[in-house]
Design an enzyme around this catalytic site. Structure first.
Site, PDB file in Angstrom:
ATOM      1  N   GLN A  58       0.820  -1.214   0.000  1.00 27.91           N
ATOM      2  CA  GLN A  58       0.000   0.000   0.000  1.00 27.91           C
ATOM      3  C   GLN A  58       0.857   1.268   0.000  1.00 27.91           C
ATOM      4  O   GLN A  58       0.549   2.245  -0.689  1.00 27.91           O
ATOM      5  CB  GLN A  58      -0.931  -0.005   1.204  1.00 27.91           C
ATOM      6  N   ASP A 108       1.935   2.237  -3.525  1.00 26.45           N
ATOM      7  CA  ASP A 108       0.880   2.261  -4.547  1.00 26.45           C
ATOM      8  C   ASP A 108       0.727   3.650  -5.164  1.00 26.45           C
ATOM      9  O   ASP A 108      -0.142   4.433  -4.792  1.00 26.45           O
ATOM     10  CB  ASP A 108      -0.440   1.794  -3.921  1.00 26.45           C
ATOM     11  N   SER A 151      -2.747   4.556  -6.865  1.00 24.85           N
ATOM     12  CA  SER A 151      -3.813   5.008  -5.973  1.00 24.85           C
ATOM     13  C   SER A 151      -3.565   6.424  -5.464  1.00 24.85           C
ATOM     14  O   SER A 151      -4.497   7.226  -5.355  1.00 24.85           O
ATOM     15  CB  SER A 151      -3.962   4.044  -4.789  1.00 24.85           C
TER      16      SER A 151
END
Length: 383
Positions: free
Chosen positions: A131, A134, A137
């Protein structure tokens, strides 16, 4: 380990890239780890960082990158590099950036032929461990914010309800199609600005997230839909697409602003709004097509442009996070640093290319003379 950051601020592919692959903060952390960081002159200028901001934290500014390229271990980019750049890299050097691999087969095969190891940030798995890396995103989140702000600028009215001496102005109605990262940020931004927000996604599981941000969720029974293991919406059948368009027509016609965020991983985006549906909207209404540069969700949208279709302003400028280049640079630079940090060895001062690792197995697309990602190989073969 020697890293090079190129200046991508020249006009390329129809626009000037304002972001940079590093920030002074990430350069400082790299230098502290024993990494040599070379930065092409002016690389951070369009994102608000002068060359001195990098030299003050230990970075080296270079004017002519040709000799530096030949001794570079890792090339950090925002976008895919030009041939004039990657052709000078030594074999086994790392190339990290937005490669757009599903639609850049000749480039990917050229990188493989040069025996370069390419990490495509779009291919980083959407897992808890990954995450912090990322980039897709983080940039999509900024895009959601920017799209609402651009729509508000073009709308000939205001978003919040306002009590005035001449009466009450009702809040603008904003309809958002797609509740992924960009869509959820658009919902949150529109609500903060006081609009009435309705949203739709093919994945009913996101209804709770929409409502937690203050939006209302439009329920349409399409039968079996779902999402991929990485959280992307699955492609709909032709029958489902038609049913979806029919059900959304009233919501679109009633909206002052419509924002479409539907993009399919590795495929062209679906068309969600036809010109006939645009004609149902009130004159002066605004539609933002997030996918305009890659094929478009809206019939009549033009990549890189703002146009009027049947009296409706359709925004397809794309490159959304360019509008907030400093924050976009900071976020992207942190994502890249976290990627390097995860696999950097303090003992050898090198990037540990462990292709058995699930993150690298997903995002490394060329290595040792071959295209290594099975999804890409199948896509290139037309499977």
């Amino acid at each position: 380990m020697k890293i090079l950051i190129i200046n991508e601020g020249h006009d390329q592919r129809g626009y000037r890239e304002k972001r940079c692959a590093v920030s002074p903060s990430t350069v400082k952390r790299m230098v502290q780890r024993g990494i040599t960081v070379n930065i092409q002159q002016g690389a951070g200028q369009l994102s608000g960082y002068a060359d001195t901001a990098f030299t003050e934290v230990g970075g080296h500014i270079v004017e002519d990158i040709a000799p530096v390229l030949q001794e570079t271990d890792a090339l950090l980019c925002v976008n895919r590099p030009d041939e004039a750049v990657y052709s000078l890299l030594k074999p086994a050097a790392l190339v990290i950036g937005h490669i757009d691999p599903f639609f850049q087969q000749p480039l990917v095969e050229a990188l493989a032929e040069r025996k370069l190891t390419t990490l495509s940030v779009e291919m980083i798995p959407r897992s808890s461990r990954a995450q912090k890396m990322d980039a897709l995103s983080s940039q999509a989140s900024l895009a959601g914010y920017v799209m609402v702000m651009q729509a508000a600028t073009h709308l000939p009215g205001i978003l919040p309800m306002m009590m005035t001496p001449s009466g009450t102005i009702k809040p603008a109605k904003v309809y958002i199609i797609g509740a992924g990262v960009a869509g959820l940020q658009a919902i949150a931004t529109a609500k903060r600005l006081g609009a009435s927000v309705l949203a739709y996604d093919t994945r009913p599981v996101v209804a709770e997230q929409v409502e937690s941000l203050g939006g209302k969720f439009l329920s349409i029974d399409l039968g079996e839909t779902g999402q991929t293991k990485d959280g992307y919406a699955k492609e709909l059948t032709d029958e489902q697409k038609q049913k979806q368009q029919d059900a959304q027509r009233d919501a679109i016609a009633d909206a002052d602003i419509v924002i479409t965020t539907a993009q399919l991983f590795g495929r062209r985006p679906p068309q969600l709004i036809s010109k006939d549906t645009l004609a149902l909207m009130r004159p002066g209404s605004v539609v933002v097509d997030m996918a305009a540069l890659s094929g478009g969700n809206v019939e009549g949208s033009e990549p890189g442009k703002v146009v009027t279709v049947n009296g409706v302003t359709v925004i397809g400028t794309g490159n959304w996070s360019q509008a907030v280049a400093k924050d976009a640079t900071d976020m992207y630079a942190n994502n890249l640093y976290n990627l390097l940090d995860e696999f950097f060895s303090d003992e050898t001062k090198q990037f540990n290319l462990n292709l058995e690792d699930e993150i690298l197995a997903g995002c490394v697309i060329t290595h040792n003379g071959s295209v290594t990602n099975d999804m890409l190989v199948n896509a290139y073969q037309g499977a």
